[in-house]
Design a protein around this motif. Structure first.
Motif, mmCIF file in Angstrom:
data_model
loop_
_atom_site.group_PDB
_atom_site.id
_atom_site.type_symbol
_atom_site.label_atom_id
_atom_site.label_comp_id
_atom_site.label_asym_id
_atom_site.label_seq_id
_atom_site.Cartn_x
_atom_site.Cartn_y
_atom_site.Cartn_z
ATOM 1 N N GLY A 98 -8.134 -3.679 9.315
ATOM 2 C CA GLY A 98 -8.187 -3.392 7.878
ATOM 3 C C GLY A 98 -8.126 -1.908 7.614
ATOM 4 N N ALA A 99 -8.873 -1.137 8.391
ATOM 5 C CA ALA A 99 -8.869 0.317 8.205
ATOM 6 C C ALA A 99 -7.471 0.889 8.427
ATOM 7 C CB ALA A 99 -9.870 0.971 9.160
ATOM 8 N N ILE A 100 -6.814 0.465 9.485
ATOM 9 C CA ILE A 100 -5.474 0.970 9.791
ATOM 10 C C ILE A 100 -4.497 0.594 8.676
ATOM 11 C CG2 ILE A 100 -3.508 0.701 11.363
ATOM 12 C CD1 ILE A 100 -5.628 0.504 13.653
ATOM 13 N N LEU A 101 -4.563 -0.636 8.226
ATOM 14 C CA LEU A 101 -3.669 -1.072 7.151
ATOM 15 C C LEU A 101 -3.901 -0.269 5.876
ATOM 16 C CD1 LEU A 101 -3.685 -4.930 7.703
ATOM 17 C CD2 LEU A 101 -1.786 -3.344 8.088
ATOM 18 N N PHE A 102 -5.161 0.005 5.543
ATOM 19 C CA PHE A 102 -5.455 0.785 4.348
ATOM 20 C C PHE A 102 -4.994 2.234 4.494
ATOM 21 C CE2 PHE A 102 -8.603 -2.650 3.413
ATOM 22 C CZ PHE A 102 -7.971 -3.093 2.260
ATOM 23 N N LEU A 104 -2.345 3.121 6.191
ATOM 24 C CA LEU A 104 -0.884 3.122 6.174
ATOM 25 C C LEU A 104 -0.264 2.705 4.851
ATOM 26 C CD1 LEU A 104 -0.134 1.600 9.700
ATOM 27 C CD2 LEU A 104 0.130 3.990 8.976
ATOM 28 N N PHE A 105 -0.921 1.784 4.141
ATOM 29 C CA PHE A 105 -0.263 1.158 2.996
ATOM 30 C C PHE A 105 -0.956 1.374 1.654
ATOM 31 C CE2 PHE A 105 0.967 -1.387 6.745
ATOM 32 C CZ PHE A 105 2.322 -1.091 6.734
ATOM 33 N N THR A 106 -1.798 2.385 1.582
ATOM 34 C CA THR A 106 -2.444 2.746 0.319
ATOM 35 C C THR A 106 -2.314 4.255 0.143
ATOM 36 O OG1 THR A 106 -4.658 3.263 1.167
ATOM 37 C CG2 THR A 106 -4.182 0.923 0.727
ATOM 38 N N PRO A 107 -2.701 4.755 -1.018
ATOM 39 C CA PRO A 107 -2.668 6.216 -1.217
ATOM 40 C C PRO A 107 -3.596 6.990 -0.280
ATOM 41 C CG PRO A 107 -2.852 5.079 -3.318
ATOM 42 C CD PRO A 107 -3.024 4.046 -2.247
ATOM 43 N N VAL A 111 -3.734 11.316 6.951
ATOM 44 C CA VAL A 111 -4.512 12.550 7.015
ATOM 45 C C VAL A 111 -5.531 12.533 5.878
ATOM 46 C CG1 VAL A 111 -4.435 15.061 6.896
ATOM 47 C CG2 VAL A 111 -2.592 13.817 8.036
ATOM 48 N N ILE A 112 -6.806 12.615 6.244
ATOM 49 C CA ILE A 112 -7.898 12.580 5.269
ATOM 50 C C ILE A 112 -8.541 13.959 5.203
ATOM 51 C CG2 ILE A 112 -10.088 11.478 4.633
ATOM 52 C CD1 ILE A 112 -7.759 9.508 4.734
ATOM 53 N N CYS A 124 -6.953 3.888 15.545
ATOM 54 C CA CYS A 124 -5.939 3.294 16.427
ATOM 55 C C CYS A 124 -6.480 3.114 17.845
ATOM 56 C CB CYS A 124 -4.682 4.151 16.447
ATOM 57 S SG CYS A 124 -3.765 4.121 14.887
ATOM 58 N N SER A 125 -7.252 4.087 18.315
ATOM 59 C CA SER A 125 -7.814 3.970 19.663
ATOM 60 C C SER A 125 -8.839 2.840 19.743
ATOM 61 C CB SER A 125 -8.432 5.302 20.115
ATOM 62 O OG SER A 125 -9.635 5.575 19.427
#
Length: 150
Positions: A98-102, A104-107, A111-112, A124-125
């Motif tokens: 879920g974290a990875i998808l958010f 990649l596919f949200t605003p 890079v945070i 990812c790791s």
């Protein structure tokens, strides 16, 4: 290597999840930025409050899931409780997917706050580590499944 790899992967996932709990449970500025960005995005889609502190995907819910995953993984290091490791890995993969998808596919993006993608890289790791733990546990899982169905 194969003997120690599950322990190293377990400790890595637990480290990443547990160190993030302070940020999530203390409502740190970083957490406010991440979940605020996600909540604004959800609201724009007609789902206001989804990522708000009282929402079903709040930092407290996600942090609690990470705490459960870490606990299961760490308890799974004990020989008698080894069956908990794949369960912890499964919860870890689910949460971090879920974290990875958010990312990649949200605003929110990769890079945070100028971190160079470190948070995303750690996610990812954790995903890879959880998947490897699941694959290494497949014989244990299949044996348990066979015992239940027999």
């Amino acid at each position: 290597m194969r003997k120690y790899l599950p322990t190293v992967l377990t400790l890595w996932i637990a480290f990443v999840f547990v160190q993030s709990l302070f940020f999530k449970f203390s409502n740190s500025p970083e957490t406010q930025h991440i979940f605020g960005t996600l909540d604004a995005w959800g609201a724009s889609l007609g789902f206001p409050g989804l990522f708000a502190p009282s929402g079903i995907f709040s930092q407290y819910v996600i942090g609690s899931a990470e705490l459960v995953a870490s606990s299961l993984l760490l308890l799974g290091l004990l020989p008698r409780l080894r069956i908990l490791r794949p369960l912890g890995a499964l919860v870890s993969v689910a949460v971090i997917s879920g974290a990875i998808l958010f990312h990649l596919f949200t605003p929110l993006g990769v890079v945070i706050d100028g971190d160079g993608g470190l948070l995303f890289g750690m996610a990812c790791s954790v995903w890879i580590a959880g998947l490897v733990l699941l694959l290494q546990s497949r014989d244990l899982l299949l044996a348990r499944l066979h015992a239940v169905t027999a």
